[in-house]
Motif scaffolding. Structure first.
Motif, PDB file in Angstrom:
ATOM      1  N   PHE A  84      -2.724  -8.557   6.797  1.00 32.29           N
ATOM      2  CA  PHE A  84      -3.158  -7.577   7.887  1.00 32.29           C
ATOM      3  C   PHE A  84      -4.366  -6.816   7.447  1.00 32.29           C
ATOM      4  O   PHE A  84      -5.433  -6.441   8.227  1.00 32.29           O
ATOM      5  N   ALA A  85      -4.325  -6.236   6.152  1.00 29.95           N
ATOM      6  CA  ALA A  85      -5.423  -5.430   5.612  1.00 29.95           C
ATOM      7  C   ALA A  85      -6.896  -6.273   5.736  1.00 29.95           C
ATOM      8  O   ALA A  85      -7.833  -5.555   6.127  1.00 29.95           O
ATOM      9  N   ARG A  86      -6.588  -7.444   5.033  1.00 30.24           N
ATOM     10  CA  ARG A  86      -7.734  -8.177   4.980  1.00 30.24           C
ATOM     11  C   ARG A  86      -8.514  -8.581   6.542  1.00 30.24           C
ATOM     12  O   ARG A  86      -9.960  -8.321   6.534  1.00 30.24           O
ATOM     13  N   GLU A  87      -7.488  -8.697   7.606  1.00 35.41           N
ATOM     14  CA  GLU A  87      -8.227  -9.002   8.594  1.00 35.41           C
ATOM     15  C   GLU A  87      -8.678  -7.862   9.479  1.00 35.41           C
ATOM     16  O   GLU A  87      -9.467  -7.836  10.447  1.00 35.41           O
ATOM     17  N   THR A  88      -8.118  -6.545   9.388  1.00 36.55           N
ATOM     18  CA  THR A  88      -8.331  -5.356  10.065  1.00 36.55           C
ATOM     19  C   THR A  88      -9.074  -4.294   9.387  1.00 36.55           C
ATOM     20  O   THR A  88      -9.333  -3.190   9.853  1.00 36.55           O
ATOM     21  N   GLY A  89      -8.951  -4.504   7.953  1.00 34.83           N
ATOM     22  CA  GLY A  89      -9.338  -3.155   7.075  1.00 34.83           C
ATOM     23  C   GLY A  89      -8.358  -1.954   6.879  1.00 34.83           C
ATOM     24  O   GLY A  89      -8.703  -0.994   6.609  1.00 34.83           O
ATOM     25  N   ARG A  90      -7.206  -2.214   7.642  1.00 32.95           N
ATOM     26  CA  ARG A  90      -6.099  -1.253   7.728  1.00 32.95           C
ATOM     27  C   ARG A  90      -5.106  -1.527   6.752  1.00 32.95           C
ATOM     28  O   ARG A  90      -4.312  -2.374   6.537  1.00 32.95           O
ATOM     29  N   GLU A  91      -4.851  -0.384   5.766  1.00 34.81           N
ATOM     30  CA  GLU A  91      -3.805  -0.660   4.605  1.00 34.81           C
ATOM     31  C   GLU A  91      -2.478   0.283   5.266  1.00 34.81           C
ATOM     32  O   GLU A  91      -2.750   1.533   5.088  1.00 34.81           O
ATOM     33  N   LEU A  92      -1.644  -0.399   5.429  1.00 34.74           N
ATOM     34  CA  LEU A  92      -0.490   0.158   6.113  1.00 34.74           C
ATOM     35  C   LEU A  92       0.511   0.600   4.902  1.00 34.74           C
ATOM     36  O   LEU A  92       0.981  -0.218   3.847  1.00 34.74           O
ATOM     37  N   TYR A  93       1.044   1.919   5.247  1.00 39.29           N
ATOM     38  CA  TYR A  93       2.121   2.445   4.297  1.00 39.29           C
ATOM     39  C   TYR A  93       3.642   2.052   4.914  1.00 39.29           C
ATOM     40  O   TYR A  93       3.604   2.021   6.117  1.00 39.29           O
ATOM     41  N   LEU A  94       4.370   1.353   3.886  1.00 35.81           N
ATOM     42  CA  LEU A  94       5.715   0.961   4.498  1.00 35.81           C
ATOM     43  C   LEU A  94       6.881   1.803   4.159  1.00 35.81           C
ATOM     44  O   LEU A  94       6.877   2.672   3.180  1.00 35.81           O
ATOM     45  N   GLU A  95       7.779   2.039   5.391  1.00 36.80           N
ATOM     46  CA  GLU A  95       9.124   2.804   5.024  1.00 36.80           C
ATOM     47  C   GLU A  95      10.106   1.831   5.590  1.00 36.80           C
ATOM     48  O   GLU A  95       9.946   0.951   6.349  1.00 36.80           O
ATOM     49  N   ILE A  96      11.047   2.222   4.656  1.00 42.36           N
ATOM     50  CA  ILE A  96      12.442   1.497   5.046  1.00 42.36           C
ATOM     51  C   ILE A  96      13.494   2.294   4.897  1.00 42.36           C
ATOM     52  O   ILE A  96      13.467   3.507   4.416  1.00 42.36           O
ATOM     53  N   GLU A  97      14.606   1.884   5.979  1.00 41.99           N
ATOM     54  CA  GLU A  97      15.679   3.079   6.001  1.00 41.99           C
ATOM     55  C   GLU A  97      17.027   2.281   6.002  1.00 41.99           C
ATOM     56  O   GLU A  97      18.048   2.339   6.569  1.00 41.99           O
ATOM     57  N   PRO A  98      17.496   2.017   4.673  1.00 41.79           N
ATOM     58  CA  PRO A  98      18.697   1.386   4.467  1.00 41.79           C
ATOM     59  C   PRO A  98      19.890   2.404   4.414  1.00 41.79           C
ATOM     60  O   PRO A  98      19.887   3.587   4.082  1.00 41.79           O
ATOM     61  N   GLY A  99      21.081   2.221   5.109  1.00 45.20           N
ATOM     62  CA  GLY A  99      22.055   2.818   4.693  1.00 45.20           C
ATOM     63  C   GLY A  99      23.223   1.967   3.981  1.00 45.20           C
ATOM     64  O   GLY A  99      23.497   2.138   2.953  1.00 45.20           O
ATOM     65  N   THR A 100      23.595   0.911   4.602  1.00 48.89           N
ATOM     66  CA  THR A 100      24.584   0.182   4.188  1.00 48.89           C
ATOM     67  C   THR A 100      24.229  -0.437   2.767  1.00 48.89           C
ATOM     68  O   THR A 100      25.167  -0.388   1.855  1.00 48.89           O
ATOM     69  N   TYR A 101      22.983  -0.884   2.496  1.00 49.78           N
ATOM     70  CA  TYR A 101      22.702  -1.515   1.222  1.00 49.78           C
ATOM     71  C   TYR A 101      22.819  -0.398   0.225  1.00 49.78           C
ATOM     72  O   TYR A 101      23.132  -0.701  -0.779  1.00 49.78           O
ATOM     73  N   PHE A 156       0.887  -1.347  -0.006  1.00 49.17           N
ATOM     74  CA  PHE A 156       0.005  -0.002  -0.039  1.00 49.17           C
ATOM     75  C   PHE A 156       0.879   1.279   0.044  1.00 49.17           C
ATOM     76  O   PHE A 156       0.538   2.326   0.619  1.00 49.17           O
ATOM     77  N   GLY A 157       2.064   1.251  -0.690  1.00 45.41           N
ATOM     78  CA  GLY A 157       2.954   2.389  -0.746  1.00 45.41           C
ATOM     79  C   GLY A 157       4.172   2.256   0.045  1.00 45.41           C
ATOM     80  O   GLY A 157       4.261   1.596   0.869  1.00 45.41           O
ATOM     81  N   LEU A 158       5.108   2.765  -0.491  1.00 47.82           N
ATOM     82  CA  LEU A 158       6.425   2.775   0.142  1.00 47.82           C
ATOM     83  C   LEU A 158       7.431   4.087   0.086  1.00 47.82           C
ATOM     84  O   LEU A 158       7.097   4.858  -0.735  1.00 47.82           O
ATOM     85  N   ALA A 159       7.814   4.540   1.197  1.00 48.46           N
ATOM     86  CA  ALA A 159       8.813   5.458   1.277  1.00 48.46           C
ATOM     87  C   ALA A 159      10.366   4.846   1.499  1.00 48.46           C
ATOM     88  O   ALA A 159      10.528   4.026   2.650  1.00 48.46           O
ATOM     89  N   VAL A 160      11.282   5.092   0.969  1.00 48.25           N
ATOM     90  CA  VAL A 160      12.602   4.613   1.251  1.00 48.25           C
ATOM     91  C   VAL A 160      13.320   5.715   1.795  1.00 48.25           C
ATOM     92  O   VAL A 160      13.506   6.910   1.086  1.00 48.25           O
ATOM     93  N   ARG A 161      13.829   5.921   2.848  1.00 53.85           N
ATOM     94  CA  ARG A 161      14.604   6.902   3.482  1.00 53.85           C
ATOM     95  C   ARG A 161      16.082   6.385   3.580  1.00 53.85           C
ATOM     96  O   ARG A 161      16.413   5.325   4.173  1.00 53.85           O
ATOM     97  N   TYR A 162      17.226   7.050   3.117  1.00 55.04           N
ATOM     98  CA  TYR A 162      18.532   6.959   3.102  1.00 55.04           C
ATOM     99  C   TYR A 162      19.146   7.103   4.444  1.00 55.04           C
ATOM    100  O   TYR A 162      19.044   8.295   5.222  1.00 55.04           O
TER     101      TYR A 162
END
Ligand SMILES: Cc1ncc(COP(=O)(O)O)c(C=O)c1O
Length: 425
Positions: A258-275, A50-56
């Protein structure tokens, strides 16, 4: 230290590096714009529901040129201190793209100024949460908190950032207090942040994601889940990179369930540095001297780089592939490659995970004046080194641009800068 003699260079050639070494001198970090772009695109391309932000994670290498490369790609910033926030702002990053998740507990006025600017502030302790909630009581501001979910996956206590032995984040058992503090000030917790450490094992990541989703169950207003950084990338054999596509396919499925069970669509963020940064920069060093300790001892290559440029071997027993530029592998010798600081631990070839134990690397026969490339040095290299020890000026940095040209991006520190801020007694 087992690796193939003369491991391949990641983004350039021996001859280009030799020219660059002659142009700017050594020790010198050489970065690759193309490599940053490649890893940045890979991170932006991970499966998500349901969407993604990548933070360095800019602590891995905070140079403004790198921040700008990622900014142009659409990657946001994970700052670990208010100083990093200021550095990112100075590089021209929009405040709304910066999230501060820091160990330092700032004065309320300082938190207020950052948040008024538009910087996102992620509270990593109950004290930080109270400060934030008192400042913004009843304002409708969302609240972000870092939770320690009780699982850590780092290799040792220096890379472990979760679990009972880590001070990062609000301990999972204190979640009810966190909810009470926010709701007591008329605020809602909208972002949960976790960071379990580092690794390539998809099972650890699946467990971390499902633990995090379990915690999110307790927060009815959370819309954003930040899984932190720690995505392993191999610097040399036999290290294994994480397969981002596979791991995030599994995590995507968990978000969908999770969305099917709760009706909540969560937006994902990740914070890679090393990668994003580890394999996008290498350290060039000149062979300054060759010494040995006799028939039953070791042969040493003394370089003009040191722990003042790259501290990871000395701190973690980290392994970095080393290549002698322009040499064929006809005659191979085992060398201990050392730095030039007056410090017995200033060694680049140590046993994996054991910085106390000297190891050797097989290289072609070295001569004084040769140039070495120490690879995989982009993350926590210059950023985390023992700068100015032995009064050594901070080294220079160059970037190979996407069009193949190279440019200086940091000048070598002038020696006078070392004592310029000192006063006489
Ligand atoms: C909160 C947080 N985010 C991101 C990172 C970046 O980790 P890495 O460079 O291993 O991806 C760290 C590293 O410790 C971290 O603590």
């Amino acid at each position: 230290m087992k690796h193939h003699p003369q491991p391949p260079l990641p983004f350039t050639t021996d001859s280009q590096l030799s020219v660059i070494a002659r142009t700017y001198g050594t020790p010198l970090f050489v970065h690759s714009e193309e490599s940053y772009l490649r890893y940045g695109r890979e991170a932006l391309d991970i499966p998500n529901a349901f969407g993604l932000a990548v933070r360095y994670a800019m602590k891995s290498n905070p140079h403004s040129a790198i921040l700008k490369i990622f900014d142009r790609l659409g990657i946001h910033i994970d700052a670990s201190s208010s100083y990093e926030v200021r550095r990112a702002l100075a590089a021209g990053i929009a405040p709304g793209k910066i999230m501060l998740t820091g160990q330092e507990t700032l004065q309320p006025q300082h938190v207020g100024e950052l948040v008024e600017k538009g910087v996102i502030y992620c509270c990593t302790s109950l004290t930080q949460l109270k400060i934030y909630c008192e400042l913004f009581a009843g304002s409708g501001q969302g609240v972000s908190i870092r939770v320690n979910p009780g699982l850590g996956s780092g290799h040792n206590n220096r890379t472990n950032t979760a679990g009972p032995a880590a001070s990062f984040g609000i301990w999972r058992d204190y979640v009810p207090q966190a909810i009470e503090i926010a709701s007591g000030h008329g605020l809602k917790i909208t972002r949960i942040h976790t960071h379990v450490g580092s690794g390539s094992d998809w099972k650890i990541w699946e467990k971390a994601a499902s633990m995090t989703l379990g915690i999110v169950q307790e927060f009815p207003d959370v819309t954003i889940v930040n899984l932190g950084g720690g995505y392993k990338i191999d610097r040399m054999d036999p290290e294994k990179s994480i397969d981002l596509q596979s791991v995030f396919s599994i995590i995507k499925r968990d978000f969908e369930t999770f969305a099917r069970e709760t009706g909540r669509e969560l937006y994902l963020e990740i914070e890679p540095g090393t990668y994003l940064s580890a394999n996008s920069s290498l350290l060039l060093a000149s062979v300054n001297d060759l010494v040995d300790t006799g028939a039953h001892g070791y042969r040493f290559i003394k370089t003009d780089a040191s722990m003042t440029e790259l501290l990871r071997p000395m701190t973690y027993g980290a392994q970095h592939p080393i290549r002698l530029l322009g040499k064929s592998g006809d005659t191979l010798r085992n060398y201990v490659v050392v730095g030039c600081c007056c410090e017995s631990g200033d060694i680049f070839t140590v046993k994996e995970g054991d910085p106390e134990t000297v190891d050797t690397v097989e290289l072609p026969e070295a001569d004084i004046g040769d140039t070495l490339a120490i690879m995989g040095a982009g993350a926590y290299g210059i950023a985390m080194s023992a700068k100015n020890y032995n009064s050594r000026p901070i080294c220079a940095e160059a970037m190979i641009r996407s069009d193949g040209s190279h440019v200086l991006i940091s000048r070598r520190q002038k020696l006078e800068e070392l004592w310029a801020r000192e006063f006489p007694v």
